[in-house]
Design an enzyme around this catalytic site. Structure first.
Site, PDB file in Angstrom:
ATOM      1  N   ASP A   1       0.859  -1.188   0.000  1.00 35.01           N
ATOM      2  CA  ASP A   1       0.000   0.000   0.000  1.00 35.01           C
ATOM      3  C   ASP A   1       0.896   1.239   0.000  1.00 35.01           C
ATOM      4  O   ASP A   1       1.897   1.299   0.711  1.00 35.01           O
ATOM      5  CB  ASP A   1      -0.923  -0.009   1.229  1.00 35.01           C
ATOM      6  CG  ASP A   1      -2.074   0.980   1.078  1.00 35.01           C
ATOM      7  OD1 ASP A   1      -3.223   0.528   0.967  1.00 35.01           O
ATOM      8  OD2 ASP A   1      -1.818   2.204   1.069  1.00 35.01           O
ATOM      9  N   ILE A   2       0.490   2.228  -0.781  1.00 32.08           N
ATOM     10  CA  ILE A   2       1.292   3.448  -0.921  1.00 32.08           C
ATOM     11  C   ILE A   2       1.290   4.276   0.374  1.00 32.08           C
ATOM     12  O   ILE A   2       2.175   5.108   0.577  1.00 32.08           O
ATOM     13  CB  ILE A   2       0.758   4.262  -2.125  1.00 32.08           C
ATOM     14  CG1 ILE A   2       1.829   5.147  -2.717  1.00 32.08           C
ATOM     15  CG2 ILE A   2      -0.494   5.037  -1.785  1.00 32.08           C
ATOM     16  CD1 ILE A   2       1.463   5.737  -4.078  1.00 32.08           C
TER      17      ILE A   2
ATOM     18  N   ASN B   1     -12.709  -2.951   3.026  1.00 35.83           N
ATOM     19  CA  ASN B   1     -13.608  -1.804   3.135  1.00 35.83           C
ATOM     20  C   ASN B   1     -14.668  -1.964   2.044  1.00 35.83           C
ATOM     21  O   ASN B   1     -14.343  -2.226   0.881  1.00 35.83           O
ATOM     22  CB  ASN B   1     -12.832  -0.502   2.958  1.00 35.83           C
ATOM     23  CG  ASN B   1     -11.855  -0.269   4.099  1.00 35.83           C
ATOM     24  OD1 ASN B   1     -12.128  -0.624   5.237  1.00 35.83           O
ATOM     25  ND2 ASN B   1     -10.708   0.320   3.791  1.00 35.83           N
TER      26      ASN B   1
ATOM     27  N   VAL C   1     -11.357   2.711  -3.735  1.00 35.12           N
ATOM     28  CA  VAL C   1     -11.088   2.086  -5.034  1.00 35.12           C
ATOM     29  C   VAL C   1     -12.097   0.950  -5.193  1.00 35.12           C
ATOM     30  O   VAL C   1     -12.121   0.013  -4.384  1.00 35.12           O
ATOM     31  CB  VAL C   1      -9.640   1.539  -5.114  1.00 35.12           C
ATOM     32  CG1 VAL C   1      -9.394   0.894  -6.480  1.00 35.12           C
ATOM     33  CG2 VAL C   1      -8.623   2.661  -4.868  1.00 35.12           C
TER      34      VAL C   1
ATOM     35  N   HIS D   1     -10.416  -5.433  -3.209  1.00 35.20           N
ATOM     36  CA  HIS D   1      -9.059  -5.628  -2.707  1.00 35.20           C
ATOM     37  C   HIS D   1      -9.121  -5.893  -1.212  1.00 35.20           C
ATOM     38  O   HIS D   1      -9.998  -5.380  -0.516  1.00 35.20           O
ATOM     39  CB  HIS D   1      -8.173  -4.402  -2.980  1.00 35.20           C
ATOM     40  CG  HIS D   1      -8.750  -3.124  -2.461  1.00 35.20           C
ATOM     41  ND1 HIS D   1      -9.761  -2.454  -3.117  1.00 35.20           N
ATOM     42  CD2 HIS D   1      -8.490  -2.401  -1.332  1.00 35.20           C
ATOM     43  CE1 HIS D   1     -10.090  -1.374  -2.432  1.00 35.20           C
ATOM     44  NE2 HIS D   1      -9.341  -1.311  -1.324  1.00 35.20           N
TER      45      HIS D   1
ATOM     46  N   HIS E   1      -6.946  -5.561   2.349  1.00 33.32           N
ATOM     47  CA  HIS E   1      -5.786  -5.006   3.044  1.00 33.32           C
ATOM     48  C   HIS E   1      -5.258  -6.108   3.961  1.00 33.32           C
ATOM     49  O   HIS E   1      -6.001  -6.614   4.809  1.00 33.32           O
ATOM     50  CB  HIS E   1      -6.187  -3.826   3.930  1.00 33.32           C
ATOM     51  CG  HIS E   1      -6.709  -2.638   3.194  1.00 33.32           C
ATOM     52  ND1 HIS E   1      -5.962  -1.499   2.992  1.00 33.32           N
ATOM     53  CD2 HIS E   1      -7.912  -2.385   2.619  1.00 33.32           C
ATOM     54  CE1 HIS E   1      -6.687  -0.600   2.331  1.00 33.32           C
ATOM     55  NE2 HIS E   1      -7.872  -1.115   2.103  1.00 33.32           N
TER      56      HIS E   1
HETATM   57  P1  AMP Z   1      -9.677   1.468   0.151  1.00 37.13           P
HETATM   58  O1  AMP Z   1      -9.703   2.809   0.819  1.00 37.13           O
HETATM   59  O2  AMP Z   1     -10.059   0.313   1.025  1.00 37.13           O
HETATM   60  O3  AMP Z   1     -10.443   1.495  -1.158  1.00 37.13           O
HETATM   61  O4  AMP Z   1      -8.158   1.180  -0.166  1.00 37.13           O
HETATM   62  C1  AMP Z   1      -7.475   1.763  -1.221  1.00 37.13           C
HETATM   63  C2  AMP Z   1      -6.022   1.718  -0.851  1.00 37.13           C
HETATM   64  O5  AMP Z   1      -5.262   1.859  -2.026  1.00 37.13           O
HETATM   65  C3  AMP Z   1      -5.578   2.821   0.102  1.00 37.13           C
HETATM   66  O6  AMP Z   1      -5.074   2.231   1.318  1.00 37.13           O
HETATM   67  C4  AMP Z   1      -4.496   3.564  -0.678  1.00 37.13           C
HETATM   68  O7  AMP Z   1      -3.422   3.970   0.145  1.00 37.13           O
HETATM   69  C5  AMP Z   1      -4.073   2.514  -1.687  1.00 37.13           C
HETATM   70  N1  AMP Z   1      -3.522   3.038  -2.929  1.00 37.13           N
HETATM   71  C6  AMP Z   1      -4.047   4.008  -3.715  1.00 37.13           C
HETATM   72  N2  AMP Z   1      -3.258   4.213  -4.789  1.00 37.13           N
HETATM   73  C7  AMP Z   1      -2.226   3.335  -4.679  1.00 37.13           C
HETATM   74  C8  AMP Z   1      -1.080   3.051  -5.474  1.00 37.13           C
HETATM   75  N3  AMP Z   1      -0.815   3.720  -6.619  1.00 37.13           N
HETATM   76  N4  AMP Z   1      -0.213   2.098  -5.042  1.00 37.13           N
HETATM   77  C9  AMP Z   1      -0.451   1.434  -3.900  1.00 37.13           C
HETATM   78  N5  AMP Z   1      -1.517   1.649  -3.098  1.00 37.13           N
HETATM   79  C10 AMP Z   1      -2.390   2.593  -3.479  1.00 37.13           C
END
Ligand code: AMP
Length: 119
Positions: free
Chosen positions: A35-36, A91, A100, A104, A106
């Site tokens: 995760d970024i 989530n 997103v 996915h 976490h």
């Molecule tokens: P959610 O809020 O559950 O939809 O999780 C989306 C996750 O994607 C968040 O924890 C972000 O930090 C992560 N995220 C968004 N863009 C990127 C990226 N380019 N590379 C890695 N993680 C990302």
């Protein structure tokens, strides 16, 4: 009439190697990357390569075997990068913190503090 075209999700662009990510695990059906914005010593996202399912409820209904593969992947990642124990968070919906809409998981591991949650 032409179908409206949907932009690929950010995760599909990572899967297509169009944008960079630190990839930690891959199978034919899944990709996992860091995760970024990590919220734990280990914070990895496990993402099906298909973007057909927006969230875990759709995935469980449409392809439960793929959901099971995600759980197995999480276990491998936690064993490789921490002590094998982990928290798995999906989530589901904007008001629950989903940003997103490409399903996915976490995977959080490694000395988690009480109350650590992805968002
Ligand atoms: P959610 O809020 O559950 O939809 O999780 C989306 C996750 O994607 C968040 O924890 C972000 O930090 C992560 N995220 C968004 N863009 C990127 C990226 N380019 N590379 C890695 N993680 C990302």
């Amino acid at each position: 009439m032409t179908e409206p075209t949907r932009e690929p999700s950010i995760f599909s662009r990572i899967i297509a190697r169009e944008i960079p990510a630190t990839i930690v695990y891959e199978t034919e059906t899944l990709l996992a990357f860091e995760d970024i914005a990590p919220q734990a010593p280990v914070h990895v996202l496990v993402v099906p390569k298909t973007e057909r399912y927006a969230n875990v409820v759709e995935l469980a209904a449409g392809n439960p075997a793929l959901l099971a593969e995600m759980v197995t992947a999480a276990s491998h990642i936690a064993a490789e990068r921490a002590d094998g124990e982990f928290r798995l968070i999906f989530n589901t919906g904007a008001s629950a913190g989903q940003t997103v809409f490409h399903v996915h998981a976490h995977v959080l591991a490694g000395s988690l503090e009480e109350g650590t949650l992805a968002h």
